[in-house]
Design a protein around this motif. Structure first.
Motif, PDB file in Angstrom:
ATOM      1  N   ASP A  74      30.651  -6.836 -39.843  1.00  0.00           N
ATOM      2  CA  ASP A  74      30.432  -7.103 -38.007  1.00  0.00           C
ATOM      3  C   ASP A  74      32.039  -6.959 -37.446  1.00  0.00           C
ATOM      4  OD1 ASP A  74      28.891  -7.625 -36.146  1.00  0.00           O
ATOM      5  OD2 ASP A  74      28.917  -8.996 -36.531  1.00  0.00           O
ATOM      6  N   CYS A  75      32.009  -6.666 -36.111  1.00  0.00           N
ATOM      7  CA  CYS A  75      32.914  -6.547 -35.970  1.00  0.00           C
ATOM      8  C   CYS A  75      33.009  -5.962 -34.270  1.00  0.00           C
ATOM      9  CB  CYS A  75      34.105  -5.496 -36.620  1.00  0.00           C
ATOM     10  SG  CYS A  75      35.319  -5.820 -35.249  1.00  0.00           S
ATOM     11  N   PRO A  76      32.990  -6.598 -32.725  1.00  0.00           N
ATOM     12  CA  PRO A  76      32.824  -6.713 -31.848  1.00  0.00           C
ATOM     13  C   PRO A  76      33.514  -4.839 -31.610  1.00  0.00           C
ATOM     14  CG  PRO A  76      34.413  -7.872 -32.157  1.00  0.00           C
ATOM     15  CD  PRO A  76      34.064  -7.883 -33.379  1.00  0.00           C
ATOM     16  N   PRO A  77      33.073  -4.481 -30.936  1.00  0.00           N
ATOM     17  CA  PRO A  77      33.908  -2.915 -30.008  1.00  0.00           C
ATOM     18  C   PRO A  77      34.811  -2.912 -29.298  1.00  0.00           C
ATOM     19  CG  PRO A  77      31.205  -3.238 -29.554  1.00  0.00           C
ATOM     20  CD  PRO A  77      31.566  -4.527 -30.042  1.00  0.00           C
ATOM     21  N   GLU A  78      35.159  -4.647 -28.672  1.00  0.00           N
ATOM     22  CA  GLU A  78      35.944  -5.018 -28.257  1.00  0.00           C
ATOM     23  C   GLU A  78      37.364  -4.922 -29.168  1.00  0.00           C
ATOM     24  OE1 GLU A  78      33.737  -8.474 -28.121  1.00  0.00           O
ATOM     25  OE2 GLU A  78      33.755  -5.817 -27.937  1.00  0.00           O
ATOM     26  N   ALA A  79      37.277  -4.766 -30.012  1.00  0.00           N
ATOM     27  CA  ALA A  79      38.294  -4.713 -31.553  1.00  0.00           C
ATOM     28  C   ALA A  79      38.463  -3.362 -32.507  1.00  0.00           C
ATOM     29  CB  ALA A  79      38.187  -6.252 -32.025  1.00  0.00           C
TER      30      ALA A  79
END
Length: 142
Positions: A74-79
């Motif tokens: 689970d990792c934000p698209p902005e990273a």
């Protein structure tokens, strides 16, 4: 002695052989291969946060009864860089056995030649993701 999964080996070789100036571009393509979390698993309680990453990054490795490893990220698209690490592991470890996951070298990202392409801080984040994944697998197989 197990070796790392064949698909991950291929990815490592592709990166290691690539010209330095395209490595970052290749890496970022993997940001798109991170599978979305399955519906109903949105509870982060069962996932572990990786504080070494500059963004909120959560992961879980589950060893199935068949001794293969399922990974959840689970990792934000902005990273995108951090997501790309997850994408490489998601694709490279798909269907891998616990032994194969544990055989992945800890300096995976250095072997791929990423140390020259991205900041040491990001490499450290990627290395921490792998280390935690392996630790979770180890805890479930020992």
């Amino acid at each position: 002695m197990s070796s790392m999964p064949a698909r991950l080996s291929e990815i490592v070789d592709e990166f290691a052989a690539a010209p330095r100036d395209v490595v970052l571009e290749m890496l970022l393509e993997y940001a798109d291969v991170v599978p979305p979390l399955p519906a109903g698993s949105a509870d982060r309680e069962s996932m572990e946060q990786v504080p070494e990453c500059q963004t909120a990054f959560f992961l879980r490795a589950r060893v199935t009864p068949a001794k293969t490893v399922e990974t959840l990220f689970d990792c934000p698209p902005e990273a995108p860089t951090t997501r790309a690490f997850a994408g490489i592991l998601a694709e490279g470890l798909a269907g891998a056995t616990a032994d194969e996951v544990l055989a992945v070298p800890d300096d995976l990202y250095q072997r791929m030649g990423l140390a020259q392409a991205i900041s040491p801080l990001r490499v450290r984040g990627g290395t921490a993701i792998l280390a935690r994944l392996k630790r979770q697998v180890r805890e479930q197989t020992s």
